[in-house]
Scaffold this motif. Structure first.
Motif, PDB file in Angstrom:
ATOM      1  N   VAL A  93       0.833  -1.212   0.000  1.00 25.58           N
ATOM      2  CA  VAL A  93       0.000   0.000   0.000  1.00 25.58           C
ATOM      3  C   VAL A  93       0.864   1.257   0.000  1.00 25.58           C
ATOM      4  O   VAL A  93       0.363   2.360   0.237  1.00 25.58           O
ATOM      5  N   SER A  94       2.157   1.088  -0.286  1.00 31.34           N
ATOM      6  CA  SER A  94       3.045   2.254  -0.291  1.00 31.34           C
ATOM      7  C   SER A  94       2.828   3.088  -1.550  1.00 31.34           C
ATOM      8  O   SER A  94       2.541   2.555  -2.621  1.00 31.34           O
ATOM      9  N   PRO A  95       2.976   4.406  -1.447  1.00 33.78           N
ATOM     10  CA  PRO A  95       2.785   5.274  -2.614  1.00 33.78           C
ATOM     11  C   PRO A  95       4.023   5.281  -3.511  1.00 33.78           C
ATOM     12  O   PRO A  95       5.074   4.741  -3.148  1.00 33.78           O
ATOM     13  N   GLY A  96       3.888   5.902  -4.679  1.00 31.83           N
ATOM     14  CA  GLY A  96       5.053   6.173  -5.493  1.00 31.83           C
ATOM     15  C   GLY A  96       5.922   7.230  -4.825  1.00 31.83           C
ATOM     16  O   GLY A  96       5.505   7.880  -3.864  1.00 31.83           O
ATOM     17  N   ILE A  97       7.133   7.426  -5.336  1.00 28.46           N
ATOM     18  CA  ILE A  97       8.065   8.342  -4.689  1.00 28.46           C
ATOM     19  C   ILE A  97       7.528   9.774  -4.639  1.00 28.46           C
ATOM     20  O   ILE A  97       7.691  10.473  -3.630  1.00 28.46           O
ATOM     21  N   ASP A  98       6.885  10.236  -5.693  1.00 31.17           N
ATOM     22  CA  ASP A  98       6.351  11.605  -5.687  1.00 31.17           C
ATOM     23  C   ASP A  98       5.317  11.786  -4.587  1.00 31.17           C
ATOM     24  O   ASP A  98       5.323  12.796  -3.868  1.00 31.17           O
ATOM     25  N   ARG A  99       4.429  10.820  -4.462  1.00 32.55           N
ATOM     26  CA  ARG A  99       3.410  10.889  -3.416  1.00 32.55           C
ATOM     27  C   ARG A  99       4.041  10.719  -2.030  1.00 32.55           C
ATOM     28  O   ARG A  99       3.580  11.320  -1.056  1.00 32.55           O
ATOM     29  N   LEU A 100       5.102   9.932  -1.950  1.00 36.10           N
ATOM     30  CA  LEU A 100       5.796   9.743  -0.670  1.00 36.10           C
ATOM     31  C   LEU A 100       6.286  11.074  -0.120  1.00 36.10           C
ATOM     32  O   LEU A 100       6.187  11.346   1.082  1.00 36.10           O
ATOM     33  N   LYS A 101       6.797  11.926  -0.993  1.00 36.05           N
ATOM     34  CA  LYS A 101       7.297  13.228  -0.548  1.00 36.05           C
ATOM     35  C   LYS A 101       6.172  14.080   0.032  1.00 36.05           C
ATOM     36  O   LYS A 101       6.375  14.815   1.005  1.00 36.05           O
ATOM     37  N   GLU A 102       4.974  13.981  -0.540  1.00 40.33           N
ATOM     38  CA  GLU A 102       3.825  14.702   0.000  1.00 40.33           C
ATOM     39  C   GLU A 102       3.449  14.156   1.376  1.00 40.33           C
ATOM     40  O   GLU A 102       3.169  14.919   2.310  1.00 40.33           O
ATOM     41  N   GLU A 103       3.446  12.835   1.522  1.00 48.31           N
ATOM     42  CA  GLU A 103       3.115  12.233   2.807  1.00 48.31           C
ATOM     43  C   GLU A 103       4.181  12.558   3.857  1.00 48.31           C
ATOM     44  O   GLU A 103       3.865  12.769   5.033  1.00 48.31           O
ATOM     45  N   LEU A 104       5.417  12.617   3.434  1.00 45.86           N
ATOM     46  CA  LEU A 104       6.501  12.983   4.354  1.00 45.86           C
ATOM     47  C   LEU A 104       6.317  14.404   4.861  1.00 45.86           C
ATOM     48  O   LEU A 104       6.526  14.693   6.046  1.00 45.86           O
ATOM     49  N   GLY A 105       5.904  15.306   3.973  1.00 45.09           N
ATOM     50  CA  GLY A 105       5.692  16.692   4.367  1.00 45.09           C
ATOM     51  C   GLY A 105       4.567  16.860   5.361  1.00 45.09           C
ATOM     52  O   GLY A 105       4.517  17.853   6.098  1.00 45.09           O
ATOM     53  N   ALA A 106       3.658  15.881   5.401  1.00 46.12           N
ATOM     54  CA  ALA A 106       2.530  15.949   6.337  1.00 46.12           C
ATOM     55  C   ALA A 106       2.876  15.404   7.717  1.00 46.12           C
ATOM     56  O   ALA A 106       2.086  15.525   8.645  1.00 46.12           O
ATOM     57  N   VAL A 107       4.065  14.790   7.867  1.00 46.37           N
ATOM     58  CA  VAL A 107       4.480  14.251   9.159  1.00 46.37           C
ATOM     59  C   VAL A 107       5.042  15.382  10.007  1.00 46.37           C
ATOM     60  O   VAL A 107       6.057  15.984   9.653  1.00 46.37           O
ATOM     61  N   ARG A 108       4.383  15.705  11.105  1.00 45.87           N
ATOM     62  CA  ARG A 108       4.802  16.810  11.966  1.00 45.87           C
ATOM     63  C   ARG A 108       5.597  16.342  13.179  1.00 45.87           C
ATOM     64  O   ARG A 108       6.128  17.158  13.922  1.00 45.87           O
ATOM     65  N   SER A 109       5.688  15.049  13.383  1.00 42.74           N
ATOM     66  CA  SER A 109       6.366  14.504  14.558  1.00 42.74           C
ATOM     67  C   SER A 109       7.883  14.530  14.395  1.00 42.74           C
ATOM     68  O   SER A 109       8.411  14.352  13.285  1.00 42.74           O
ATOM     69  N   LEU A 110       8.573  14.745  15.513  1.00 44.20           N
ATOM     70  CA  LEU A 110      10.029  14.585  15.571  1.00 44.20           C
ATOM     71  C   LEU A 110      10.392  13.531  16.612  1.00 44.20           C
ATOM     72  O   LEU A 110      11.455  13.564  17.228  1.00 44.20           O
ATOM     73  N   ALA A 111       9.489  12.573  16.825  1.00 42.76           N
ATOM     74  CA  ALA A 111       9.748  11.449  17.714  1.00 42.76           C
ATOM     75  C   ALA A 111      10.917  10.631  17.157  1.00 42.76           C
ATOM     76  O   ALA A 111      11.299  10.781  15.988  1.00 42.76           O
ATOM     77  N   PRO A 112      11.507   9.767  17.970  1.00 40.36           N
ATOM     78  CA  PRO A 112      12.673   8.997  17.518  1.00 40.36           C
ATOM     79  C   PRO A 112      12.454   8.209  16.233  1.00 40.36           C
ATOM     80  O   PRO A 112      13.402   8.010  15.462  1.00 40.36           O
ATOM     81  N   ASP A 113      11.217   7.755  15.975  1.00 40.34           N
ATOM     82  CA  ASP A 113      10.974   6.985  14.754  1.00 40.34           C
ATOM     83  C   ASP A 113      10.425   7.836  13.619  1.00 40.34           C
ATOM     84  O   ASP A 113       9.995   7.300  12.586  1.00 40.34           O
ATOM     85  N   ALA A 114      10.442   9.153  13.762  1.00 37.87           N
ATOM     86  CA  ALA A 114       9.964  10.033  12.699  1.00 37.87           C
ATOM     87  C   ALA A 114      10.888   9.921  11.489  1.00 37.87           C
ATOM     88  O   ALA A 114      12.117   9.903  11.626  1.00 37.87           O
TER      89      ALA A 114
END
Length: 294
Positions: A93-114
């Protein structure tokens, strides 16, 4: 799978050390949904003057020791019983690389596993133009497909050679040699994935090895192993791949720690008050435990 694990690290010094301080990362952790530590112990000879056990930023078990008396050797022994039960890979269910970058930008956490901690260049895994170009040939419709293809290509294109590199070897140097060990192949894969914008980290642990049919298992024949974790998107999350063997991490992979590269999870780092050199040896046994039927 249930395993009994034994690790022996020994260091002999050319001249007696007047003191030393070390951090040791060899105790496997319990990881929800992946592995459970039933029991574990870690001992030192000579006995340290100080000892502290704690977790580092990435959640790895760390034992800090200080040896103040003069000593000409250091002996470290770890034993553990660990149960490993990794979930089977499901539908991609993983996205393509272009979509991955969008999903990465939506991650606001800086937890150890971020995933943000695992995008930039690190000490052993710089973002290298040649490695990135090599990785680009693996780009597939999905992020997980891209990672798996790169894993398989490194397994196919590089030669395992325990004498070609050292623990100080960087990804770019090993890539030029086209040979190395598990640490080198993991660093090359991490560098390539980061060059594509895929967050990737280093996994330190143990791997059960199976002797040839009809041959006895050699004591101490196993060794510490390394593989790669890659963030495959919001829904797929972190997944683990072993480029040395061209496979996903399985129930034969026992995790010790996670980091950006080897520097974060080296089995031992420290300082000594001494002159001359030292000789180190490592022996590991990963023994499957036969469960009695009730």
């Amino acid at each position: 799978m249930l395993y009994d694990i034994r690790l022996h690290l020994s260091y002999d010094y050319d001249a007696a050390a007047g003191g030393g301080r070390h951090q040791v990362r060899v105790l496997p952790p319990t990881i929800s949904g992946v592995q459970r530590v039933v029991a574990a112990s870690l001992s030192f000879a000579p006995a340290p003057s100080e000892r502290a056990d704690f977790s580092d930023f990435f959640g790895n078990n760390v034992t800090s020791i200080a040896v103040r008396d003069a000593h000409d050797a250091l002996d470290i022994r770890m034993s553990a019983r660990v149960s490993v039960s990794r979930p089977e890979p499901g539908l991609d269910v993983s996205p393509g690389i272009d979509r991955l970058k969008e999903e990465l930008g939506a991650v606001r956490s800086l937890a150890p596993d971020a995933p943000h901690h695992f995008l930039a260049a690190s000490d052993h895994a710089s973002i290298d133009a040649a490695i990135t170009a090599y990785a680009q040939a693996s780009i597939a419709d999905s992020t997980a497909g891209t990672v798996m293809d790169l894993c398989n290509r490194i397994h196919r294109d590089f030669t395992y050679d325990g004498k070609a590199t050292t623990v100080q070897t960087r990804a770019s140097d090993a890539f030029g040699l086209k040979r190395g060990v598990c640490q080198d192949f993991s660093h090359i894969m991490i560098s390539g994935l980061r060059g594509l914008g895929i967050p990737a980290g280093y996994v330190s642990g143990f791997l059960r090895t199976i002797p040839p049919k009809g041959k006895p298992r050699l004591e101490g024949a196993d060794a510490m192993h390394a593989w790669v974790k890659a963030w495959c998107g919001r829904d797929a999350g972190w997944q683990e791949f072993d480029p040395t063997n061209g496979m996903r991490a399985s129930n034969d992979h026992i995790t010790v720690g996670y980091g950006r590269d080897y520097s974060d999870v080296a089995p031992i780092v420290g300082v000594l008050k001494t002159t001359g050199g030292q000789v180190g040896e490592q022996a590991v046994d990963v023994i499957p435990v036969a469960l009695e039927k009730v």
